[in-house]
Design an enzyme around this catalytic site. Structure first.
Site, mmCIF file in Angstrom:
data_model
loop_
_atom_site.group_PDB
_atom_site.id
_atom_site.type_symbol
_atom_site.label_atom_id
_atom_site.label_comp_id
_atom_site.label_asym_id
_atom_site.label_seq_id
_atom_site.Cartn_x
_atom_site.Cartn_y
_atom_site.Cartn_z
ATOM 1 N N SER A 116 0.766 -1.247 0.090
ATOM 2 C CA SER A 116 0.063 0.120 0.016
ATOM 3 C C SER A 116 0.771 1.353 0.013
ATOM 4 O O SER A 116 0.574 2.260 -0.683
ATOM 5 C CB SER A 116 -1.018 -0.071 1.215
ATOM 6 O OG SER A 116 -0.150 -0.158 2.350
ATOM 7 N N LYS A 163 9.496 0.306 8.735
ATOM 8 C CA LYS A 163 9.344 0.627 9.868
ATOM 9 C C LYS A 163 9.348 -0.587 11.006
ATOM 10 O O LYS A 163 8.381 -1.112 11.430
ATOM 11 C CB LYS A 163 7.914 1.407 10.255
ATOM 12 C CG LYS A 163 7.831 2.662 9.515
ATOM 13 C CD LYS A 163 6.712 3.335 9.653
ATOM 14 C CE LYS A 163 6.678 4.829 8.906
ATOM 15 N NZ LYS A 163 5.365 5.537 9.294
ATOM 16 N N LYS A 186 6.855 2.732 17.494
ATOM 17 C CA LYS A 186 5.629 3.117 17.526
ATOM 18 C C LYS A 186 4.529 1.862 17.179
ATOM 19 O O LYS A 186 3.372 1.936 17.615
ATOM 20 C CB LYS A 186 5.118 4.490 16.853
ATOM 21 C CG LYS A 186 5.495 4.393 15.509
ATOM 22 C CD LYS A 186 4.180 3.852 14.545
ATOM 23 C CE LYS A 186 4.655 4.022 12.994
ATOM 24 N NZ LYS A 186 3.872 3.182 12.245
ATOM 25 N N ASP A 215 3.851 10.212 14.194
ATOM 26 C CA ASP A 215 3.609 8.795 13.744
ATOM 27 C C ASP A 215 2.754 7.868 14.739
ATOM 28 O O ASP A 215 1.963 7.318 14.539
ATOM 29 C CB ASP A 215 4.905 8.088 13.511
ATOM 30 C CG ASP A 215 4.812 7.108 12.248
ATOM 31 O OD1 ASP A 215 3.646 6.928 11.821
ATOM 32 O OD2 ASP A 215 5.712 6.768 11.711
ATOM 33 N N ARG A 230 -2.605 -1.095 10.332
ATOM 34 C CA ARG A 230 -2.754 -2.614 10.348
ATOM 35 C C ARG A 230 -2.389 -3.169 11.937
ATOM 36 O O ARG A 230 -2.967 -4.161 12.459
ATOM 37 C CB ARG A 230 -2.134 -3.129 9.372
ATOM 38 C CG ARG A 230 -0.562 -3.113 9.473
ATOM 39 C CD ARG A 230 0.058 -3.579 7.914
ATOM 40 N NE ARG A 230 -0.225 -2.945 7.012
ATOM 41 C CZ ARG A 230 0.201 -3.157 5.753
ATOM 42 N NH1 ARG A 230 0.960 -3.990 5.406
ATOM 43 N NH2 ARG A 230 -0.163 -2.460 4.546
#
EC number: 1.1.1.94
Length: 332
Positions: A11, A106, A192, A245, A256
């Site tokens: 995505s 990430k 995060k 974030d 997600r």
């Protein structure tokens, strides 16, 4: 205009490919799934990840690794953390000239505890490495692809790479700041995700705003503790790559990580939740890495520890919340 190869057709990679194409750059996307490649080339869509988005018609896609490597001198590495080293190594084996790598992953690698830029640096021979950077911040792909105002940070050890990233991506709906703290920006983006899974659990259980606010605040505290121990500037965690974030990932069903946590809070097993989502959830792998890294560095991370027990030791979510609330008295 600049040629850019995007490795990965998820995505965020797709949304950023669209940004680059709309900014006038020539974009080739690489992915393993031939059906997705054909869909993008024929229909200009990627419905598995961005169901309703119509993409720029100038974006092209291929499953041919050699073609993808030869196409450009700038690579956007939009791959899950667990796939980054393997793909970077495959790229390195076919390189004949220097390339610049900008990643948007990430996570923290299991076992080595390395950040993504370090994984790429390990995998690319120095003679082919023109610089490595990251683009990170509060940026849901679903919003970027429909031109919702979004602001992110570009960081690298090389200021020229940060500036290049800013120049490539910035437009009237995507604002890009440069940031000199590569360690902090990468850690903020990765850590995060742990707090986001925990935040989803809290929401899934049905706890209120007080609990959600406490979780994010104390989550930011433990992110900052580990970050400082690893050489990050604590102020970075008050910026886009940190609290920015954190907020967007801990409060949205676009996330997600939050969605996985919500399903766990509702009583689903991890296997059941993941099968329903059919997407990579970075927070699972990051929790495993950071749990062991924090112990190695002797950094107190109670939320991470609690989530690790839920994900990997089958401890009930309510029991972990109870344990967190009944910890020894402390000063903030």
């Amino acid at each position: 205009m600049t040629k850019i190869t995007v490795f990965g057709m998820g995505s965020f990679g797709t949304a950023l490919a669209n940004v680059l194409a709309e900014n006038g750059h020539d974009v080739l996307m690489w992915g393993k799934n031939q059906e997705a490649v054909d869909e993008l080339n024929t229909c200009h869509t990627n419905k598995k990840y961005l169901k309703y988005a119509k993409l720029d018609v100038n974006i092209i896609a291929t499953s041919d690794m050699t073609k993808a490597i030869q196409y450009a001198d700038i690579y956007l590495m939009a791959l899950p953390t667990k796939a980054m080293r393997e793909v970077a190594t495959q790229i390195n084996d076919k390189l004949t000239s220097k390339k610049t790598f900008i990643h948007v992953a990430k996570g923290i690698e299991n076992g080595t505890f390395k950040r993504v830029s370090e994984m790429i640096e390990d995998s690319i021979s120095p003679e082919y490495n023109a610089g490595i950077g990251v683009l990170s911040g509060p940026s849901h792909a679903e919003e970027v692809v429909v031109k919702q105002p979004t602001t992110v940070a570009a960081s690298s050890k090389d200021k020229n790479v940060s500036k290049l990233t800013q120049d490539l991506f910035m437009n009237d709906y995507l604002r890009v700041y440069t940031n000199d703290d590569l360690v902090g920006v990468e850690l903020g983006g990765a850590l995060k995700n742990i707090i986001a899974v925990a935040s989803g659990i809290v929401a899934g259980i049905g706890y209120g705003d007080n609990a959600k606010a406490a979780l994010m605040t104390r989550g930011l505290a433990e992110i900052s503790r580990l970050g400082e121990k690893l050489g990050a500037d604590p102020m970075t965690f008050l910026g886009l790559g940190g609290i920015g974030d954190l907020i967007v990932t801990c409060t949205s069903t676009h996330s997600r990580n939050f969605t996985l946590g919500y399903k766990l809070g509702q009583g689903e097993s991890m296997d059941q939740a993941l099968s329903e989502m059919n997407m990579v959830v970075e927070g699972i792998y990051t929790t495993k890495s950071v749990y062991h890294l924090a112990k190695e560095k002797n950094v107190d991370m109670p939320i991470t520890n609690a989530l690790y027990r839920v994900l990997f030791e089958n401890i009930s979510v309510k029991e972990c919340v109870k344990d967190l609330m009944e910890r020894d008295k402390k000063s903030e």
